[in-house]
Design a protein around this motif. Structure first.
Motif, PDB file in Angstrom:
ATOM      1  N   ILE A   1      44.208  65.016  66.508  1.00 20.56           N
ATOM      2  CA  ILE A   1      43.799  63.751  66.433  1.00 20.56           C
ATOM      3  C   ILE A   1      42.854  63.382  67.670  1.00 20.56           C
ATOM      4  O   ILE A   1      41.613  62.915  67.574  1.00 20.56           O
ATOM      5  CB  ILE A   1      44.879  62.317  66.417  1.00 20.56           C
ATOM      6  CG1 ILE A   1      45.470  62.754  65.045  1.00 20.56           C
ATOM      7  CG2 ILE A   1      44.304  61.248  66.417  1.00 20.56           C
ATOM      8  CD1 ILE A   1      46.601  61.878  64.785  1.00 20.56           C
ATOM      9  N   LYS A   2      43.186  63.688  68.937  1.00 16.82           N
ATOM     10  CA  LYS A   2      42.287  63.645  69.956  1.00 16.82           C
ATOM     11  C   LYS A   2      41.019  64.325  69.684  1.00 16.82           C
ATOM     12  O   LYS A   2      39.910  64.115  70.168  1.00 16.82           O
ATOM     13  CB  LYS A   2      43.126  64.300  71.355  1.00 16.82           C
ATOM     14  CG  LYS A   2      42.336  64.088  72.601  1.00 16.82           C
ATOM     15  CD  LYS A   2      41.799  62.860  73.189  1.00 16.82           C
ATOM     16  CE  LYS A   2      41.045  62.809  74.477  1.00 16.82           C
ATOM     17  NZ  LYS A   2      40.077  62.260  74.451  1.00 16.82           N
ATOM     18  N   LYS A   3      40.944  65.481  69.399  1.00 14.37           N
ATOM     19  CA  LYS A   3      39.989  66.255  69.173  1.00 14.37           C
ATOM     20  C   LYS A   3      38.869  65.613  68.175  1.00 14.37           C
ATOM     21  O   LYS A   3      37.655  65.552  68.138  1.00 14.37           O
ATOM     22  CB  LYS A   3      39.937  67.763  68.624  1.00 14.37           C
ATOM     23  CG  LYS A   3      40.623  68.630  69.816  1.00 14.37           C
ATOM     24  CD  LYS A   3      40.802  70.126  69.212  1.00 14.37           C
ATOM     25  CE  LYS A   3      41.507  70.912  70.301  1.00 14.37           C
ATOM     26  NZ  LYS A   3      42.028  71.977  69.831  1.00 14.37           N
ATOM     27  N   VAL A   4      39.352  64.918  67.107  1.00 17.80           N
ATOM     28  CA  VAL A   4      38.542  64.519  66.036  1.00 17.80           C
ATOM     29  C   VAL A   4      38.079  63.017  66.788  1.00 17.80           C
ATOM     30  O   VAL A   4      37.022  62.687  66.622  1.00 17.80           O
ATOM     31  CB  VAL A   4      39.529  63.763  64.680  1.00 17.80           C
ATOM     32  CG1 VAL A   4      38.931  63.060  63.864  1.00 17.80           C
ATOM     33  CG2 VAL A   4      40.220  65.191  64.075  1.00 17.80           C
ATOM     34  N   LEU A   5      38.884  62.357  67.416  1.00 16.87           N
ATOM     35  CA  LEU A   5      38.612  61.187  68.223  1.00 16.87           C
ATOM     36  C   LEU A   5      37.374  61.485  68.942  1.00 16.87           C
ATOM     37  O   LEU A   5      35.900  60.877  68.901  1.00 16.87           O
ATOM     38  CB  LEU A   5      39.422  60.624  69.001  1.00 16.87           C
ATOM     39  CG  LEU A   5      39.078  59.303  70.004  1.00 16.87           C
ATOM     40  CD1 LEU A   5      38.681  58.389  69.038  1.00 16.87           C
ATOM     41  CD2 LEU A   5      40.237  58.963  70.900  1.00 16.87           C
ATOM     42  N   ASP A   6      37.553  62.532  69.773  1.00 15.72           N
ATOM     43  CA  ASP A   6      36.237  63.097  70.696  1.00 15.72           C
ATOM     44  C   ASP A   6      34.960  63.315  69.944  1.00 15.72           C
ATOM     45  O   ASP A   6      33.918  63.011  70.267  1.00 15.72           O
ATOM     46  CB  ASP A   6      36.533  64.236  71.655  1.00 15.72           C
ATOM     47  CG  ASP A   6      37.707  63.852  72.562  1.00 15.72           C
ATOM     48  OD1 ASP A   6      37.822  62.588  73.006  1.00 15.72           O
ATOM     49  OD2 ASP A   6      38.403  64.683  73.027  1.00 15.72           O
ATOM     50  N   LYS A   7      35.062  64.189  68.989  1.00 15.24           N
ATOM     51  CA  LYS A   7      33.968  64.510  68.063  1.00 15.24           C
ATOM     52  C   LYS A   7      33.420  63.363  67.442  1.00 15.24           C
ATOM     53  O   LYS A   7      32.088  63.493  67.316  1.00 15.24           O
ATOM     54  CB  LYS A   7      34.640  65.505  67.045  1.00 15.24           C
ATOM     55  CG  LYS A   7      33.432  66.109  66.162  1.00 15.24           C
ATOM     56  CD  LYS A   7      32.450  67.190  67.048  1.00 15.24           C
ATOM     57  CE  LYS A   7      31.686  67.952  66.099  1.00 15.24           C
ATOM     58  NZ  LYS A   7      30.672  68.751  67.056  1.00 15.24           N
ATOM     59  N   CYS A   8      34.091  62.356  66.751  1.00 16.74           N
ATOM     60  CA  CYS A   8      33.673  61.161  66.165  1.00 16.74           C
ATOM     61  C   CYS A   8      32.907  60.235  67.424  1.00 16.74           C
ATOM     62  O   CYS A   8      31.734  59.738  66.941  1.00 16.74           O
ATOM     63  CB  CYS A   8      34.948  60.361  65.579  1.00 16.74           C
ATOM     64  SG  CYS A   8      35.297  61.211  63.993  1.00 16.74           S
ATOM     65  N   ARG A   9      33.369  60.349  68.587  1.00 19.17           N
ATOM     66  CA  ARG A   9      32.549  59.654  69.561  1.00 19.17           C
ATOM     67  C   ARG A   9      31.172  60.203  69.801  1.00 19.17           C
ATOM     68  O   ARG A   9      30.249  59.459  69.971  1.00 19.17           O
ATOM     69  CB  ARG A   9      33.536  59.519  70.726  1.00 19.17           C
ATOM     70  CG  ARG A   9      34.451  58.153  70.476  1.00 19.17           C
ATOM     71  CD  ARG A   9      35.235  58.143  71.927  1.00 19.17           C
ATOM     72  NE  ARG A   9      36.196  57.009  71.670  1.00 19.17           N
ATOM     73  CZ  ARG A   9      37.376  56.751  72.091  1.00 19.17           C
ATOM     74  NH1 ARG A   9      37.828  57.663  72.877  1.00 19.17           N
ATOM     75  NH2 ARG A   9      38.020  55.683  72.044  1.00 19.17           N
ATOM     76  N   GLU A  10      31.125  61.637  69.654  1.00 18.07           N
ATOM     77  CA  GLU A  10      29.918  62.287  70.058  1.00 18.07           C
ATOM     78  C   GLU A  10      28.797  61.818  68.933  1.00 18.07           C
ATOM     79  O   GLU A  10      27.763  61.957  69.437  1.00 18.07           O
ATOM     80  CB  GLU A  10      30.385  63.864  69.877  1.00 18.07           C
ATOM     81  CG  GLU A  10      30.826  64.445  71.106  1.00 18.07           C
ATOM     82  CD  GLU A  10      31.131  65.931  70.641  1.00 18.07           C
ATOM     83  OE1 GLU A  10      30.426  66.509  69.778  1.00 18.07           O
ATOM     84  OE2 GLU A  10      31.876  66.569  71.320  1.00 18.07           O
TER      85      GLU A  10
END
Length: 188
Positions: free
Chosen positions: A34-43
């Protein structure tokens, strides 16, 4: 800003921390993804909304009549897991007391005010809060995208049954890698 929002459902300490009142190891396992998805979505400038399942301390709540007390305000159990960083300027944090993130909250208003059409949904529990939020999103005509390796419940068979139903009736189900590809191609 894109027309997409990331909904992070109930990744609070009572669900994610081994000392939590309703902890399931599966919730801890999905946190890094989920943290990786959060980071990617913020990008990709995706609006982020965190849900905090939260009951009022010392107040009656019908939901708690048939379940173990959990996510009580002021106990720390309803706090978002520290692995997921909340940006207090850009992100929304919505407290909820029912399974659906839409019921009794201003979620729909926030989404409409921000021109959101697509919802990426991650979190816990697939058979309760994820399913109820997905169902309401479908009825409100949002395009739903559930990330299969970023949702969990305490039984993998139950998890897969609900993902199958979501895929069949309510929206799309993707892995995080498929989601990243869609974001990079500008499809969301």
């Amino acid at each position: 800003m894109t027309k997409t929002a990331l909904l992070i459902v109930d990744m609070v300490k009572d669900f994610t921390d081994p000392s939590g009142l309703v902890f399931y190891p599966q919730n801890r396992e999905v946190l890094p993804r989920i943290k990786k998805v959060l980071d990617k979505c913020r990008e990709h400038d995706v609006l982020t909304i965190f849900f905090r399942h939260s009951y009022r301390k010392d107040k009656f709540d019908q939901n708690l009549v048939s379940m173990r007390p959990n996510c009580i305000s002021g106990t720390g159990g309803d706090e978002i897991d520290s692995m997921l960083d909340v940006d207090p300027v850009k992100d929304y944090v919505i407290k909820k007391r029912r399974y659906s993130g839409f019921f009794g909250t201003d979620l729909d208003l926030i989404l409409r005010e921000n021109g959101i059409e697509h919802l990426i949904i991650v979190g816990t529990k697939t058979n309760c809060c994820i399913r109820a939020t997905v169902t309401d999103a479908y009825y409100l005509t949002y395009k739903v995208h559930v990330v299969s390796d970023c949702v969990a419940t305490n039984d993998e068979v139950v998890n897969q049954v609900h993902l199958t139903d979501i895929r069949k009736y309510f929206g799309q189900v993707h892995t995080s890698e498929e989601l990243f590809e869609m974001l990079d191609k500008g499809e969301l």
